[in-house]
Design a protein around this motif. Structure first.
Motif, PDB file in Angstrom:
ATOM      1  N   GLY A 136       0.785  -1.226   0.000  1.00 20.23           N
ATOM      2  CA  GLY A 136       0.000   0.000   0.000  1.00 20.23           C
ATOM      3  C   GLY A 136       0.816   1.275   0.000  1.00 20.23           C
ATOM      4  O   GLY A 136       1.872   1.366   0.611  1.00 20.23           O
ATOM      5  N   THR A 137       0.296   2.251  -0.724  1.00 24.65           N
ATOM      6  CA  THR A 137       0.833   3.605  -0.705  1.00 24.65           C
ATOM      7  C   THR A 137      -0.248   4.507  -0.146  1.00 24.65           C
ATOM      8  O   THR A 137      -1.350   4.567  -0.708  1.00 24.65           O
ATOM      9  CB  THR A 137       1.222   4.061  -2.127  1.00 24.65           C
ATOM     10  OG1 THR A 137       2.149   3.139  -2.670  1.00 24.65           O
ATOM     11  CG2 THR A 137       1.814   5.448  -2.104  1.00 24.65           C
ATOM     12  N   ARG A 138       0.038   5.211   0.913  1.00 25.46           N
ATOM     13  CA  ARG A 138      -0.956   6.085   1.532  1.00 25.46           C
ATOM     14  C   ARG A 138      -1.261   7.252   0.596  1.00 25.46           C
ATOM     15  O   ARG A 138      -0.370   7.947   0.136  1.00 25.46           O
ATOM     16  CB  ARG A 138      -0.440   6.594   2.864  1.00 25.46           C
ATOM     17  CG  ARG A 138      -1.436   7.431   3.609  1.00 25.46           C
ATOM     18  CD  ARG A 138      -0.819   7.968   4.883  1.00 25.46           C
ATOM     19  NE  ARG A 138      -1.681   8.960   5.475  1.00 25.46           N
ATOM     20  CZ  ARG A 138      -2.165   8.895   6.698  1.00 25.46           C
ATOM     21  NH1 ARG A 138      -1.853   7.876   7.461  1.00 25.46           N
ATOM     22  NH2 ARG A 138      -2.936   9.829   7.160  1.00 25.46           N
ATOM     23  N   VAL A 139      -2.561   7.451   0.343  1.00 27.50           N
ATOM     24  CA  VAL A 139      -2.999   8.512  -0.556  1.00 27.50           C
ATOM     25  C   VAL A 139      -3.518   9.703   0.227  1.00 27.50           C
ATOM     26  O   VAL A 139      -3.282  10.850  -0.140  1.00 27.50           O
ATOM     27  CB  VAL A 139      -4.086   7.985  -1.524  1.00 27.50           C
ATOM     28  CG1 VAL A 139      -4.621   9.093  -2.393  1.00 27.50           C
ATOM     29  CG2 VAL A 139      -3.537   6.859  -2.369  1.00 27.50           C
ATOM     30  N   GLY A 140      -4.235   9.441   1.315  1.00 22.30           N
ATOM     31  CA  GLY A 140      -4.762  10.548   2.103  1.00 22.30           C
ATOM     32  C   GLY A 140      -5.657  10.071   3.221  1.00 22.30           C
ATOM     33  O   GLY A 140      -5.843   8.873   3.435  1.00 22.30           O
ATOM     34  N   GLU A 141      -6.226  11.057   3.917  1.00 25.91           N
ATOM     35  CA  GLU A 141      -7.099  10.792   5.059  1.00 25.91           C
ATOM     36  C   GLU A 141      -8.264  11.765   4.988  1.00 25.91           C
ATOM     37  O   GLU A 141      -8.098  12.920   4.609  1.00 25.91           O
ATOM     38  CB  GLU A 141      -6.309  10.995   6.349  1.00 25.91           C
ATOM     39  CG  GLU A 141      -7.054  10.660   7.597  1.00 25.91           C
ATOM     40  CD  GLU A 141      -6.170  10.755   8.836  1.00 25.91           C
ATOM     41  OE1 GLU A 141      -6.723  10.972   9.916  1.00 25.91           O
ATOM     42  OE2 GLU A 141      -4.944  10.604   8.716  1.00 25.91           O
ATOM     43  N   ASP A 142      -9.467  11.292   5.354  1.00 21.99           N
ATOM     44  CA  ASP A 142     -10.631  12.178   5.341  1.00 21.99           C
ATOM     45  C   ASP A 142     -10.828  12.816   6.712  1.00 21.99           C
ATOM     46  O   ASP A 142     -10.033  12.612   7.627  1.00 21.99           O
ATOM     47  CB  ASP A 142     -11.889  11.439   4.870  1.00 21.99           C
ATOM     48  CG  ASP A 142     -12.295  10.298   5.778  1.00 21.99           C
ATOM     49  OD1 ASP A 142     -11.828  10.245   6.936  1.00 21.99           O
ATOM     50  OD2 ASP A 142     -13.089   9.452   5.344  1.00 21.99           O
ATOM     51  N   ASN A 196     -10.623   8.106   8.421  1.00 21.89           N
ATOM     52  CA  ASN A 196     -10.395   6.962   7.546  1.00 21.89           C
ATOM     53  C   ASN A 196      -9.171   7.246   6.675  1.00 21.89           C
ATOM     54  O   ASN A 196      -8.987   8.361   6.199  1.00 21.89           O
ATOM     55  CB  ASN A 196     -11.607   6.717   6.643  1.00 21.89           C
ATOM     56  CG  ASN A 196     -12.858   6.430   7.425  1.00 21.89           C
ATOM     57  OD1 ASN A 196     -12.813   5.870   8.513  1.00 21.89           O
ATOM     58  ND2 ASN A 196     -13.992   6.820   6.878  1.00 21.89           N
ATOM     59  N   VAL A 197      -8.328   6.225   6.473  1.00 23.47           N
ATOM     60  CA  VAL A 197      -7.102   6.386   5.700  1.00 23.47           C
ATOM     61  C   VAL A 197      -7.236   5.582   4.406  1.00 23.47           C
ATOM     62  O   VAL A 197      -7.663   4.425   4.425  1.00 23.47           O
ATOM     63  CB  VAL A 197      -5.875   5.914   6.504  1.00 23.47           C
ATOM     64  CG1 VAL A 197      -4.599   6.150   5.730  1.00 23.47           C
ATOM     65  CG2 VAL A 197      -5.814   6.620   7.850  1.00 23.47           C
ATOM     66  N   TYR A 198      -6.831   6.194   3.285  1.00 23.27           N
ATOM     67  CA  TYR A 198      -7.007   5.605   1.962  1.00 23.27           C
ATOM     68  C   TYR A 198      -5.663   5.228   1.361  1.00 23.27           C
ATOM     69  O   TYR A 198      -4.692   5.975   1.473  1.00 23.27           O
ATOM     70  CB  TYR A 198      -7.741   6.599   1.056  1.00 23.27           C
ATOM     71  CG  TYR A 198      -9.102   6.923   1.599  1.00 23.27           C
ATOM     72  CD1 TYR A 198     -10.205   6.175   1.243  1.00 23.27           C
ATOM     73  CD2 TYR A 198      -9.286   7.951   2.516  1.00 23.27           C
ATOM     74  CE1 TYR A 198     -11.456   6.444   1.773  1.00 23.27           C
ATOM     75  CE2 TYR A 198     -10.527   8.224   3.050  1.00 23.27           C
ATOM     76  CZ  TYR A 198     -11.602   7.468   2.672  1.00 23.27           C
ATOM     77  OH  TYR A 198     -12.835   7.734   3.200  1.00 23.27           O
ATOM     78  N   TYR A 199      -5.637   4.050   0.715  1.00 24.48           N
ATOM     79  CA  TYR A 199      -4.419   3.509   0.134  1.00 24.48           C
ATOM     80  C   TYR A 199      -4.678   3.041  -1.291  1.00 24.48           C
ATOM     81  O   TYR A 199      -5.812   2.781  -1.678  1.00 24.48           O
ATOM     82  CB  TYR A 199      -3.938   2.292   0.950  1.00 24.48           C
ATOM     83  CG  TYR A 199      -3.494   2.618   2.339  1.00 24.48           C
ATOM     84  CD1 TYR A 199      -2.173   2.946   2.592  1.00 24.48           C
ATOM     85  CD2 TYR A 199      -4.387   2.581   3.404  1.00 24.48           C
ATOM     86  CE1 TYR A 199      -1.760   3.243   3.888  1.00 24.48           C
ATOM     87  CE2 TYR A 199      -3.975   2.877   4.684  1.00 24.48           C
ATOM     88  CZ  TYR A 199      -2.656   3.202   4.918  1.00 24.48           C
ATOM     89  OH  TYR A 199      -2.249   3.493   6.182  1.00 24.48           O
ATOM     90  N   GLU A 200      -3.587   2.922  -2.039  1.00 18.08           N
ATOM     91  CA  GLU A 200      -3.635   2.283  -3.346  1.00 18.08           C
ATOM     92  C   GLU A 200      -2.336   1.532  -3.561  1.00 18.08           C
ATOM     93  O   GLU A 200      -1.317   1.848  -2.962  1.00 18.08           O
ATOM     94  CB  GLU A 200      -3.882   3.300  -4.466  1.00 18.08           C
ATOM     95  CG  GLU A 200      -2.773   4.272  -4.718  1.00 18.08           C
ATOM     96  CD  GLU A 200      -3.090   5.237  -5.847  1.00 18.08           C
ATOM     97  OE1 GLU A 200      -4.095   5.039  -6.549  1.00 18.08           O
ATOM     98  OE2 GLU A 200      -2.328   6.190  -6.019  1.00 18.08           O
ATOM     99  N   GLY A 201      -2.416   0.517  -4.421  1.00 20.18           N
ATOM    100  CA  GLY A 201      -1.232  -0.267  -4.715  1.00 20.18           C
ATOM    101  C   GLY A 201      -1.614  -1.573  -5.367  1.00 20.18           C
ATOM    102  O   GLY A 201      -2.671  -2.127  -5.105  1.00 20.18           O
TER     103      GLY A 201
END
Length: 132
Positions: free
Chosen positions: A27-33, A37-42
């Motif tokens: 996972g690569t951290r993309v952001g937080e709302d 909640n924390v959002y990832y992509e990979g």
């Protein structure tokens, strides 16, 4: 120690140990709302797109994802809200999760779960009776 057991035995509270390991590995951290909640992509999913996922702050409740992040996580937009300079309009209300089933759920007037007081019948309604 409590966090370890919660992640080991529950799937509905934040993340499991397997999700934590997968996020650490791919996972690569993309952001937080705003909720936390924390959002990832990979990685690549079965359709050839970048895989996106969320680690919830508390309970895993999909309706707690704000609209901007919902569009990003479902590949409706390419730019994550953390990389945008979006300012909400004056008439936009803040996001609220689905409150159905909770004490804060909407209960209309006359609902069984409402105030327990049924509105008075005005005379324009006749109850159905068999044979009429």
């Amino acid at each position: 120690m409590k966090t370890f057991f919660v992640q080991l035995f529950t799937w509905w509270n934040s993340q499991t140990l397997n999700t934590r390991f997968h996020t650490w590995r791919h996972g690569t951290r993309v952001g937080e709302d705003d909720v936390g909640n924390v959002y990832y992509e990979g990685g690549i999913d079965s359709e050839g797109r970048t895989r996106r996922w969320v680690i919830y702050k508390n309970y895993s409740e999909a309706s707690s994802i704000p609209p901007g992040w919902n569009g990003w996580i479902h590949h409706r937009v390419d730019v994550a809200p953390s990389n945008e300079n979006y300012q909400p309009r004056d008439w936009e209300k803040p996001h609220q999760p689905n409150l159905t089933g909770s004490a804060a759920a909407y209960r209309p007037k006359g609902s069984i779960l409402g105030t327990r007081h049924r509105p008075q019948v005005t005379g324009d309604y006749d109850a159905w009776t068999p044979g009429s």
